[in-house]
Enzyme design. Sequence first.
Site, PDB file in Angstrom:
ATOM      1  N   HIS A  48      54.855 -76.102  -9.319  1.00 33.69           N
ATOM      2  CA  HIS A  48      54.551 -76.584  -9.638  1.00 33.69           C
ATOM      3  C   HIS A  48      55.907 -77.442 -10.571  1.00 33.69           C
ATOM      4  CE1 HIS A  48      51.823 -79.911 -11.112  1.00 33.69           C
ATOM      5  NE2 HIS A  48      51.936 -80.046 -11.747  1.00 33.69           N
ATOM      6  N   GLY A  49      56.302 -78.171  -9.843  1.00 32.79           N
ATOM      7  CA  GLY A  49      57.678 -78.910 -10.574  1.00 32.79           C
ATOM      8  C   GLY A  49      58.828 -78.087  -9.854  1.00 32.79           C
ATOM      9  N   HIS A  79      46.303 -79.308  -1.102  1.00 35.02           N
ATOM     10  CA  HIS A  79      45.146 -79.596  -1.710  1.00 35.02           C
ATOM     11  C   HIS A  79      43.916 -80.614  -1.476  1.00 35.02           C
ATOM     12  CE1 HIS A  79      44.131 -80.730  -6.578  1.00 35.02           C
ATOM     13  NE2 HIS A  79      43.018 -80.322  -6.100  1.00 35.02           N
ATOM     14  N   THR A 100      49.021 -85.278 -11.228  1.00 34.00           N
ATOM     15  CA  THR A 100      48.650 -84.441 -10.022  1.00 34.00           C
ATOM     16  C   THR A 100      47.854 -82.792 -11.281  1.00 34.00           C
ATOM     17  OG1 THR A 100      50.651 -82.999  -9.261  1.00 34.00           O
ATOM     18  CG2 THR A 100      51.383 -84.303 -11.235  1.00 34.00           C
ATOM     19  N   THR A 101      48.026 -82.147 -10.337  1.00 31.36           N
ATOM     20  CA  THR A 101      47.730 -80.964 -11.139  1.00 31.36           C
ATOM     21  C   THR A 101      48.053 -80.696 -12.722  1.00 31.36           C
ATOM     22  OG1 THR A 101      47.331 -79.895  -9.527  1.00 31.36           O
ATOM     23  CG2 THR A 101      46.494 -78.535 -10.903  1.00 31.36           C
ATOM     24  N   ARG A 132      48.791 -96.343   4.381  1.00 36.17           N
ATOM     25  CA  ARG A 132      48.430 -97.142   5.515  1.00 36.17           C
ATOM     26  C   ARG A 132      47.877 -96.813   5.994  1.00 36.17           C
ATOM     27  NH1 ARG A 132      53.230-101.049   7.082  1.00 36.17           N
ATOM     28  NH2 ARG A 132      54.136-101.238   5.181  1.00 36.17           N
ATOM     29  N   ASN A 152      54.571 -77.169   0.272  1.00 43.37           N
ATOM     30  CA  ASN A 152      53.777 -77.949   0.167  1.00 43.37           C
ATOM     31  C   ASN A 152      53.366 -79.735   0.761  1.00 43.37           C
ATOM     32  OD1 ASN A 152      51.590 -80.130  -1.503  1.00 43.37           O
ATOM     33  ND2 ASN A 152      50.894 -78.543  -3.281  1.00 43.37           N
ATOM     34  N   GLU A 196      48.909 -67.520 -10.115  1.00 42.32           N
ATOM     35  CA  GLU A 196      49.864 -68.613  -9.567  1.00 42.32           C
ATOM     36  C   GLU A 196      50.096 -69.261 -10.716  1.00 42.32           C
ATOM     37  OE1 GLU A 196      50.232 -71.754  -6.319  1.00 42.32           O
ATOM     38  OE2 GLU A 196      51.262 -72.881  -7.397  1.00 42.32           O
ATOM     39  N   GLY A 230      56.480 -78.921  -3.523  1.00 38.15           N
ATOM     40  CA  GLY A 230      56.053 -79.167  -2.693  1.00 38.15           C
ATOM     41  C   GLY A 230      57.148 -80.498  -2.588  1.00 38.15           C
ATOM     42  N   HIS A 231      56.304 -81.913  -4.231  1.00 39.62           N
ATOM     43  CA  HIS A 231      57.476 -83.053  -4.018  1.00 39.62           C
ATOM     44  C   HIS A 231      58.934 -83.113  -4.334  1.00 39.62           C
ATOM     45  CE1 HIS A 231      58.466 -86.130  -6.389  1.00 39.62           C
ATOM     46  NE2 HIS A 231      57.537 -86.823  -5.935  1.00 39.62           N
ATOM     47  N   GLU A 253      44.933 -75.096  -1.728  1.00 40.36           N
ATOM     48  CA  GLU A 253      44.629 -75.669  -3.523  1.00 40.36           C
ATOM     49  C   GLU A 253      42.955 -75.948  -3.428  1.00 40.36           C
ATOM     50  OE1 GLU A 253      47.001 -77.268  -5.072  1.00 40.36           O
ATOM     51  OE2 GLU A 253      49.292 -75.958  -3.961  1.00 40.36           O
ATOM     52  N   ASP A 303      51.347 -82.300   0.741  1.00 36.96           N
ATOM     53  CA  ASP A 303      50.596 -82.940   0.467  1.00 36.96           C
ATOM     54  C   ASP A 303      50.894 -84.500   0.726  1.00 36.96           C
ATOM     55  OD1 ASP A 303      47.910 -81.285  -0.476  1.00 36.96           O
ATOM     56  OD2 ASP A 303      48.595 -81.260  -2.316  1.00 36.96           O
ATOM     57  N   HIS A 304      52.420 -84.483  -0.157  1.00 39.06           N
ATOM     58  CA  HIS A 304      52.651 -85.544  -0.138  1.00 39.06           C
ATOM     59  C   HIS A 304      53.339 -86.216   0.954  1.00 39.06           C
ATOM     60  CE1 HIS A 304      53.032 -85.680  -4.413  1.00 39.06           C
ATOM     61  NE2 HIS A 304      53.486 -84.329  -5.198  1.00 39.06           N
ATOM     62  N   ARG A 323      41.452 -82.605  -1.838  1.00 39.80           N
ATOM     63  CA  ARG A 323      41.207 -83.392  -3.013  1.00 39.80           C
ATOM     64  C   ARG A 323      39.884 -84.594  -3.269  1.00 39.80           C
ATOM     65  NH1 ARG A 323      45.290 -83.773  -7.312  1.00 39.80           N
ATOM     66  NH2 ARG A 323      43.506 -84.587  -8.639  1.00 39.80           N
ATOM     67  N   ARG A 379      43.075 -88.070  -1.890  1.00 44.14           N
ATOM     68  CA  ARG A 379      43.564 -89.278  -1.869  1.00 44.14           C
ATOM     69  C   ARG A 379      44.168 -88.786  -0.674  1.00 44.14           C
ATOM     70  NH1 ARG A 379      45.764 -87.958  -7.785  1.00 44.14           N
ATOM     71  NH2 ARG A 379      43.952 -88.199  -8.156  1.00 44.14           N
ATOM     72  N   HIS A 380      45.345 -87.716  -0.420  1.00 47.29           N
ATOM     73  CA  HIS A 380      45.469 -86.929   0.923  1.00 47.29           C
ATOM     74  C   HIS A 380      45.496 -87.014   1.476  1.00 47.29           C
ATOM     75  CE1 HIS A 380      46.809 -84.371  -2.626  1.00 47.29           C
ATOM     76  NE2 HIS A 380      47.611 -84.334  -3.506  1.00 47.29           N
TER      77      HIS A 380
END
Length: 235
Positions: free
Chosen positions: A189-190, A43, A100-101, A18, A7, A149, A211-212, A70, A9-10, A45, A49-50
């Site tokens: 997730h996580g 994702h 986050t979700t 920026r 993922n 998932e 992802g994160h 997503e 997204d980050h 959204r 936002r990303h």
Amino acid sequence: MAELGVNIDHVATLRQTRMGLEPEPVYAAMIAEQNGADQITIHLREDRRHIQLRDLKTLKNTIQTRLNLEMALTTEIIAIAKSVKPHTVTLVPEKREELTTEGGLNLHIKNIEGKIKELQDAGLEVSLFLEPEAEMIRLADRLKVSAVEIHTGTYANTKTLQEAENQIARIAKAAKLIKSSGMRVVAGHGLNYHNVQALVDLGTIEEFNIGHSIVSRAVFTGMAEAVATMKILIS
Ligand code: PXP
């Protein structure tokens, strides 16, 4: 062997601070693919936002593995998914105020069956992001989706070994039910470098979306080179 969805997204989150062009998520996707990612997950959204629409379209045209989008079940995003056609869409709940979700999708939503069918009729594989609960998994089976998932957030947030073991047992039970219902078993997730192994060891999860923790680690594995190169430039 389980597959890895990365993922990104980050990477886009950092770019959006920026509103510029770097870091480029499409480049991150290519590096991920060249290093073993079996899928790229993003994702889009509602609040953008990303990930931006341009990222989704460029990734669809450039990645060589699979693209997993997503998405929330809104009219706008459904139309985008039908037009861009990622390989898979993972339906997730979405709230503007969340970081986050949070939590799995509630399947007791108006006309969910019709919306899933609309996506499937457009040729998209549909996956549902659900809590590891039998009731939701049985409903997913009735909705004839290809994959579930499992939301692993509660497991990832456990503070004691006992709590973690309880959550692993809960995920193991859910994974068995998903598999025996003929759906693909996915988890995410996580998940990080410490907690993923216990889920891999279950042997039932076919795909992980992470992802994160990957993007966080990449910051540090790349920090030394980034500073050294800048130091050369200014010396
Ligand atoms: N899977 C789903 C459905 C998600 O919503 C997320 C978060 O965007 C992930 C996987 C990845 O979670 P994390 O960034 O915590 O690894």
